[in-house]
Design an enzyme around this catalytic site. Structure first.
Site, PDB file in Angstrom:
ATOM      1  N   CYS A   1       0.842  -1.201   0.000  1.00 30.65           N
ATOM      2  CA  CYS A   1       0.000   0.000   0.000  1.00 30.65           C
ATOM      3  C   CYS A   1       0.876   1.250   0.000  1.00 30.65           C
ATOM      4  CB  CYS A   1      -0.925   0.007   1.213  1.00 30.65           C
ATOM      5  SG  CYS A   1      -2.120  -1.351   1.198  1.00 30.65           S
TER       6      CYS A   1
ATOM      7  N   CYS B   1      -1.574  -3.888  -5.881  1.00 30.16           N
ATOM      8  CA  CYS B   1      -1.897  -2.462  -5.800  1.00 30.16           C
ATOM      9  C   CYS B   1      -3.087  -2.258  -4.857  1.00 30.16           C
ATOM     10  CB  CYS B   1      -2.220  -1.925  -7.183  1.00 30.16           C
ATOM     11  SG  CYS B   1      -2.589  -0.166  -7.179  1.00 30.16           S
TER      12      CYS B   1
ATOM     13  N   GLU C   1      -4.649  -6.153  11.141  1.00 28.52           N
ATOM     14  CA  GLU C   1      -5.259  -6.906  12.240  1.00 28.52           C
ATOM     15  C   GLU C   1      -6.067  -8.081  11.698  1.00 28.52           C
ATOM     16  OE1 GLU C   1      -5.348  -3.586  11.496  1.00 28.52           O
ATOM     17  OE2 GLU C   1      -6.500  -2.649  13.086  1.00 28.52           O
TER      18      GLU C   1
ATOM     19  N   TYR D   1      -5.228   6.581  14.825  1.00 32.68           N
ATOM     20  CA  TYR D   1      -5.938   6.913  13.594  1.00 32.68           C
ATOM     21  C   TYR D   1      -6.894   8.059  13.884  1.00 32.68           C
ATOM     22  CZ  TYR D   1      -8.533   6.095   9.268  1.00 32.68           C
ATOM     23  OH  TYR D   1      -9.123   6.241   8.038  1.00 32.68           O
TER      24      TYR D   1
ATOM     25  N   CYS E   1      -9.507   0.192  13.479  1.00 33.42           N
ATOM     26  CA  CYS E   1     -10.779   0.750  13.020  1.00 33.42           C
ATOM     27  C   CYS E   1     -11.926   0.012  13.716  1.00 33.42           C
ATOM     28  CB  CYS E   1     -10.898   0.628  11.505  1.00 33.42           C
ATOM     29  SG  CYS E   1     -11.124  -1.073  10.920  1.00 33.42           S
TER      30      CYS E   1
ATOM     31  N   HIS F   1      -7.061  -5.298   6.331  1.00 31.48           N
ATOM     32  CA  HIS F   1      -6.249  -4.619   7.326  1.00 31.48           C
ATOM     33  C   HIS F   1      -5.274  -5.582   7.990  1.00 31.48           C
ATOM     34  CE1 HIS F   1      -9.281  -1.072   7.899  1.00 31.48           C
ATOM     35  NE2 HIS F   1      -8.873  -1.220   6.649  1.00 31.48           N
TER      36      HIS F   1
ATOM     37  N   CYS G   1     -12.152  -3.800  12.568  1.00 32.91           N
ATOM     38  CA  CYS G   1     -11.101  -4.638  13.162  1.00 32.91           C
ATOM     39  C   CYS G   1     -11.299  -4.768  14.670  1.00 32.91           C
ATOM     40  CB  CYS G   1      -9.721  -4.082  12.831  1.00 32.91           C
ATOM     41  SG  CYS G   1      -9.267  -4.360  11.092  1.00 32.91           S
TER      42      CYS G   1
END
Length: 137
Positions: A24, A54, A70, A117, A96, A68, A99
């Site tokens: 990423c 990608c 996690e 975050y 998030c 993600h 997660c």
């Protein structure tokens, strides 16, 4: 610095290294799961195996299929039959909401991260569920 904090910082450094494996561009995130003093799983954010690496669209948005860190670490435990019950999750970025649900469902009891975050509702959800949160910048 006490013994636990020394270990916490070491595992966070490992998660930071692991994050560098992500393809990423916008954000590289790593996660390590430790139980009974042993690393039982790891993960970083990215697309599923066999898909294009990608992670972003041409507009720079994250593709929906990106998983993600996690998620990848917890699913690796599920795939290979390792229980996360009572474990600690070390991650480079706070979790998030989605997660956080996985963390609770997996039985992880402690989450340590280094960067918050912008949306902390996942962290609040974990705290409300009795998960111990540690922020080590």
């Amino acid at each position: 610095m006490n013994k636990q904090e020394r270990y916490d910082r070491a595992y966070l450094r490992m998660a930071t290294e692991w994050a560098q494996l992500s393809h990423c561009d916008r954000k590289k995130v790593g996660a390590i799961i430790v139980k009974n003093g042993q690393i039982i799983s790891d993960g970083f954010n990215g697309t599923p195996s066999g898909f294009d690496n990608c992670c972003e669209t041409v507009d720079g948005d994250t593709k929906w299929e990106v998983m993600h860190a996690e998620f990848n670490a917890i699913m690796k435990c599920a795939k290979f039959g390792d229980s996360c019950d009572g474990a600690t999750m070390y991650q480079t970025l706070s979790p998030c909401k989605e997660c956080s649900k996985l963390i609770i469902a997996s039985g992880i009891k402690r989450v340590v991260f280094s960067v918050q975050y912008k949306d902390l509702s996942g962290v609040d959800f974990l705290r409300n569920a009795g998960i111990q949160i540690e922020i080590l910048e």
